[in-house]
Design an enzyme around this catalytic site. Structure first.
Site, PDB file in Angstrom:
ATOM      1  N   ASP A 103     -27.294 -16.505   3.555  1.00  0.00           N
ATOM      2  CA  ASP A 103     -28.874 -16.232   3.362  1.00  0.00           C
ATOM      3  C   ASP A 103     -29.463 -17.457   4.081  1.00  0.00           C
ATOM      4  O   ASP A 103     -28.624 -18.410   4.184  1.00  0.00           O
ATOM      5  CB  ASP A 103     -29.005 -16.365   1.830  1.00  0.00           C
ATOM      6  CG  ASP A 103     -28.597 -15.291   1.023  1.00  0.00           C
ATOM      7  OD1 ASP A 103     -28.099 -14.394   1.434  1.00  0.00           O
ATOM      8  OD2 ASP A 103     -28.485 -15.537  -0.285  1.00  0.00           O
TER       9      ASP A 103
HETATM   10  N1  URA Z   1     -23.818 -15.654  -1.919  1.00  0.00           N
HETATM   11  C1  URA Z   1     -25.327 -15.694  -1.924  1.00  0.00           C
HETATM   12  O1  URA Z   1     -25.681 -15.432  -3.173  1.00  0.00           O
HETATM   13  N2  URA Z   1     -25.635 -16.188  -0.672  1.00  0.00           N
HETATM   14  C2  URA Z   1     -25.212 -16.576   0.275  1.00  0.00           C
HETATM   15  O2  URA Z   1     -25.496 -16.724   1.164  1.00  0.00           O
HETATM   16  C3  URA Z   1     -23.769 -16.154   0.230  1.00  0.00           C
HETATM   17  C4  URA Z   1     -23.144 -15.620  -0.837  1.00  0.00           C
END
Ligand code: URA
Length: 235
Positions: free
Chosen positions: A104
């Protein structure tokens, strides 16, 4: 493999085809120690020693970088609004690079950037279940019940609950510190698993994928090529 000098240099990321053509005409490229000013000159990519601005250029079909992704950039090749992880690669940018998998925008940590589509497919295909390890800060007191819920698998609103996951509590307080190991890569998976338990992830960093560990000497935004051993581990 015989290839035009301008194509060779552009494919390796020395610039666009027209930038490289100009550079070659200005005498910036040398083949086996001889300045070559004709962009169309054919060279043997396997045998010739090519330099550009005096820097040796080795042809490798596949390239693999490990990046410590910083928060605030998106895991994409291009984005019309946001900075991407590829924007963080300085100098020459090999054509065809992409991030193998996603973190993310606000997540930090281990990200592989490669031009090897097969490897990415092998690492990311849902059947593979490559372990992914995250360090996280959670708003609220993470408990042994939460760890048990992770171990059982959690309904996060998809067709199926998540696979069993490991939640290790490093410290539990108003903000808890944890390590999480998941075996899938669903969208926002770690955040959604905690959300299903009424808790919020406020910091997330990936520290490992399979046996590949994030190089602790890389500051956020820094990257390096994978070693031969690391590439073997991934394959
Ligand atoms: N899980 C999440 O919620 N975000 C990420 O970036 C990776 C795994």
């Amino acid at each position: 493999m015989m290839v035009r000098l301008d194509k060779y240099l552009a494919d390796l990321g020395a610039g666009t085809r027209s930038e490289v053509k100009n550079g070659i005409r200005k005498g910036r490229a040398a083949v086996d120690g001889r300045i070559v000013k004709r962009p169309e000159e054919k060279i043997d990519a396997d045998l010739c020693r090519v330099t550009y601005d005096g820097i040796p250029i080795a042809y490798r079909k596949w390239v693999y970088y490990m990046m410590n992704k910083p928060a605030g950039v998106v895991s994409a090749v291009k984005d019309h609004k946001e900075r991407t992880v590829l924007d963080l690669l300085d100098g020459w940018k090999r054509k065809g690079l992409f991030p193998a998998g996603r973190l993310d925008k606000d997540t930090e940590g281990l990200l592989i950037i490669t031009n090897d589509g097969d490897l990415a497919h092998r690492m990311l295909s849902p059947g593979k279940h490559v372990d992914k390890v995250y360090y996280a800060h959670i708003l609220g007191n993470v408990s042994a019940e939460d760890a048990a819920a992770f171990a059982a698998g959690i309904d996060i609103g998809d067709d199926k609950p998540t696979l069993p996951a490991k939640l290790e509590i490093l410290s539990a307080d108003e903000v808890s510190e944890v390590m999480v190991t998941i075996h899938e890569g669903r969208y926002h998976q770690v955040k959604r698993m905690f959300l299903a338990l009424g808790k919020q992830v406020i910091y997330l960093k990936r520290t490992a994928m399979g046996s590949l560990l994030l190089d602790q000497t890389l500051a956020p935004g820094e990257y390096r090529e994978l070693t031969k051993e690391e590439i073997k581990q991934l394959c």
